[in-house]
Scaffold this active site. Sequence first.
Site, PDB file in Angstrom:
ATOM      1  N   GLU A 344     -40.534  -2.823  -0.416  1.00 14.23           N
ATOM      2  CA  GLU A 344     -41.373  -3.800   0.288  1.00 14.23           C
ATOM      3  C   GLU A 344     -42.774  -3.216   0.528  1.00 14.23           C
ATOM      4  O   GLU A 344     -43.770  -3.934   0.550  1.00 14.23           O
ATOM      5  CB  GLU A 344     -40.731  -4.213   1.626  1.00 14.23           C
ATOM      6  CG  GLU A 344     -41.371  -5.452   2.229  1.00 14.23           C
ATOM      7  CD  GLU A 344     -40.586  -6.032   3.408  1.00 14.23           C
ATOM      8  OE1 GLU A 344     -39.811  -6.986   3.212  1.00 14.23           O
ATOM      9  OE2 GLU A 344     -40.760  -5.537   4.529  1.00 14.23           O
ATOM     10  N   HIS A 375     -17.372   7.083  -8.476  1.00 15.85           N
ATOM     11  CA  HIS A 375     -16.294   6.288  -9.062  1.00 15.85           C
ATOM     12  C   HIS A 375     -16.751   4.862  -9.363  1.00 15.85           C
ATOM     13  O   HIS A 375     -15.935   3.954  -9.467  1.00 15.85           O
ATOM     14  CB  HIS A 375     -15.081   6.310  -8.137  1.00 15.85           C
ATOM     15  CG  HIS A 375     -14.529   7.694  -7.991  1.00 15.85           C
ATOM     16  ND1 HIS A 375     -13.689   8.255  -8.923  1.00 15.85           N
ATOM     17  CD2 HIS A 375     -14.772   8.654  -7.072  1.00 15.85           C
ATOM     18  CE1 HIS A 375     -13.403   9.497  -8.562  1.00 15.85           C
ATOM     19  NE2 HIS A 375     -14.051   9.769  -7.445  1.00 15.85           N
ATOM     20  N   LYS A 482     -40.243 -17.712   1.391  1.00 14.52           N
ATOM     21  CA  LYS A 482     -40.094 -18.323   2.718  1.00 14.52           C
ATOM     22  C   LYS A 482     -40.778 -19.684   2.740  1.00 14.52           C
ATOM     23  O   LYS A 482     -40.274 -20.648   3.303  1.00 14.52           O
ATOM     24  CB  LYS A 482     -40.763 -17.438   3.781  1.00 14.52           C
ATOM     25  CG  LYS A 482     -40.048 -16.144   4.082  1.00 14.52           C
ATOM     26  CD  LYS A 482     -40.733 -15.477   5.264  1.00 14.52           C
ATOM     27  CE  LYS A 482     -40.278 -14.049   5.459  1.00 14.52           C
ATOM     28  NZ  LYS A 482     -41.054 -13.336   6.456  1.00 14.52           N
TER      29      LYS A 482
HETATM   30  O1  F6P Z   1     -38.880  -9.592   4.878  1.00 17.12           O
HETATM   31  C1  F6P Z   1     -40.134  -9.714   5.416  1.00 17.12           C
HETATM   32  C2  F6P Z   1     -40.234  -9.199   6.808  1.00 17.12           C
HETATM   33  O2  F6P Z   1     -41.456  -9.635   7.269  1.00 17.12           O
HETATM   34  C3  F6P Z   1     -40.074  -7.679   6.924  1.00 17.12           C
HETATM   35  O3  F6P Z   1     -41.229  -7.009   6.628  1.00 17.12           O
HETATM   36  C4  F6P Z   1     -39.610  -7.530   8.330  1.00 17.12           C
HETATM   37  O4  F6P Z   1     -39.038  -6.285   8.546  1.00 17.12           O
HETATM   38  C5  F6P Z   1     -38.616  -8.666   8.411  1.00 17.12           C
HETATM   39  O5  F6P Z   1     -39.214  -9.718   7.670  1.00 17.12           O
HETATM   40  C6  F6P Z   1     -38.282  -9.138   9.809  1.00 17.12           C
HETATM   41  O6  F6P Z   1     -39.424  -9.515  10.521  1.00 17.12           O
HETATM   42  P1  F6P Z   1     -39.403  -9.693  12.086  1.00 17.12           P
HETATM   43  O7  F6P Z   1     -39.103  -8.381  12.719  1.00 17.12           O
HETATM   44  O8  F6P Z   1     -40.761 -10.197  12.431  1.00 17.12           O
HETATM   45  O9  F6P Z   1     -38.343 -10.694  12.431  1.00 17.12           O
END
Ligand code: F6P
Length: 520
Positions: A344, A375, A482
Site C-alpha cells: 500500500e 508443506h 471504494k
Molecule cells: O485501505 C485503505 C485504508 O485507507 C488504509 O490505508 C487504512 O489503514 C484503512 O483503509 C483503514 O482506514 P481507517 O483507519 O481510516 O478506518
Amino acid sequence: MNQNFLAQWNKLKQLASNETLMDLKSLFAEDSKRVNDFSFEVEDIFIDFSKNWLNSTVLNHLLDLSKYANLQDKINALFAGKNINSTENKPATHTAQRKQQASKQILQDRQTMFDVAEKYTSGQWLTAFGKKVTAVVNIGIGGSYLGPKLAVQALSELQTNNHIKIYFYPCVDDTALKSILNSIDLTRTLFCISSKSLGTIETIRNTESIDKLLQQTDGYKPESNQQSFVAATANIEKAADFNIPATHVMMFDHATGGRFSVWSSIGFPVLMAIGKKKFTEFLSGAEKIDKHFLETSIENNIPVLMALISVWYRNFMNLSAYAIIPYDIRLKNLPAWLQQLMMESNGKMIDINGKHLSFSTSPWLFGEHGQLSQHAFFQAFHQGKDVLPIDFIGVIEQKSESQDFLLINMLAQSAALMNGNDDGDEKQCYCPGNRPSTTILLKEMSASSLGQLLALYEHMIFVQSVIWNINCFDQPGVELGKRIARNIVEHMQQDNIKYMNLDQSTEQLLSRVLGASNVE
Ligand code: F6P
C-alpha cells in the site's frame, strides 16, 4: 532523477549483467570474510545478508545510489517532522508516536489511552450493561487491524490481562460476526471502533450492526461510566456521530499513517492484552531502531541495507515477488501486516512530482509461517523457474527440543535453497540452488524486540520510497474501488443496475449477486 543518480542507476544495470554476481557459491568462494562482512546486529536483532546475490562492489554502488537520492536528508526530514507526505501536505508522525519524550499532545493522547485501559481493566468503568469487561472486540480494518492483530498474537505469552480476551472484527461478514458472538458475552464486551478516519465503510457498517445488537439486548443502558463502545481515531469530530462520549474517545495525530499507527491509540487492543508497562516497552523497542536509523552511517544502517538489497532485486534483477517467512507461530500475522505496509505504501507508478516512473516499484509480497509454507509452496521456491528473495525470521530465546527443531528447519531450508543438489540420476529431484535469502534472528519475543522488528520494516519501506522517489504515505489507488462500490450502493437505492454505468461483465455478475429483480 538527477544526473548522478541516473549514472549510478545505469552502472548498477551494467553490474547486473555480470553472472558471477548471481552465483552464491562463487561469492562465498571469492571472499572468506563474507559471512562477517554481510552480518549485522542491532539491539535484539541479528541479520545475515550473506546469502544474497551481491558483493561489496554492488553494495557500494547501491549506497551511492541512496546518496544521490538524498537519503540522509530525507531521513532527517522524516524525524524533523517536515511535510514529507507531499500529496497530503503533512508530516509522517509514526516515529513521534513512540518517543518517550514526545510532544505534549502525543503524551496527552497516550495518557488518555492508558487511562481508558486502566479504568476498564480495574472495573472502574463498566460496559453499558453495568458489567466488568471480559472481552475486547476491535472493529477496524487495514492499518486499524493488521498491526494490533499482529502484536496481540506475537505477544500472547505476555498477556497480563488474561481474563480479557481480544477479538478482531475487520470485514463485513456475517459468518465472522457469528463466530465472535459465539465466543463472547455481549454484556461483558468492550467494542473498540478503530478507525483513523471514522469514514471507512466496513468499520461503520460493523459498528452499526453491533450497535443494533446491543440496543436489542436486555439491560443495555449507556451512562457516563458505563459504555460498551470506545473509539480510537484521528477524527474527533466524527466520533460525536457515533454517540461516544468524549471521555471514551482516544485520539491520535492525523499525520500518523494508518498502516504505521499501531504505536498510537490504534494499539489499544495490544495495551488491553499486555498492559501499560509492556506496551511502553513495545514503543521503546521501536524508538531504539529509530535512533539506529537516524544516527548510523548508511553502510551499517540495517533498514537502509534491507531496502537497497530489495531495490537491487526488484529493479536490477527483475524479481517481482518477495517472501517473508517467520518460523514462529507468534509472528504468523507478520506477512499480512508487511503486505499492507509495503504494497500500500510503495505499490505506485507515479513519482512525487506527478511523473510516470519508468521502472518497477513494490514487489508482490506474501508469506506464511515457515513450516506451513514448507508443506505448501516451498516446492516452487526450490524447483520453480522463478526466483524471489526471502526473509526468514526466527526467535532464538526458548530452549526446547521443539523450538530447536523449528529453527533447524528454517536453517535447513535457507541452506537447501542456496546449495541445491545435483546428486544422483533422478532428474526430477534436481534442485538448482542459488536461491537468495536473508535470515533475521530475534533474541527473544519480547514487547521491545517486536517493536524493533516492526520499526526495521517500516524504515525499510521508507528507504525504498526514497530511492523510487514516491510518497509512501498516501494510498490514492485504494480509493477507486471504494468509489465504484459507493456508486453501486447509491444506485441500488434507485433499484436499477442500468444506471450504474458498469462494464457488461460486472453488470452480469451484479445482477446474479442481487437477484434478477433489479434488471429491467
Ligand atoms: O485501505 C485503505 C485504508 O485507507 C488504509 O490505508 C487504512 O489503514 C484503512 O483503509 C483503514 O482506514 P481507517 O483507519 O481510516 O478506518
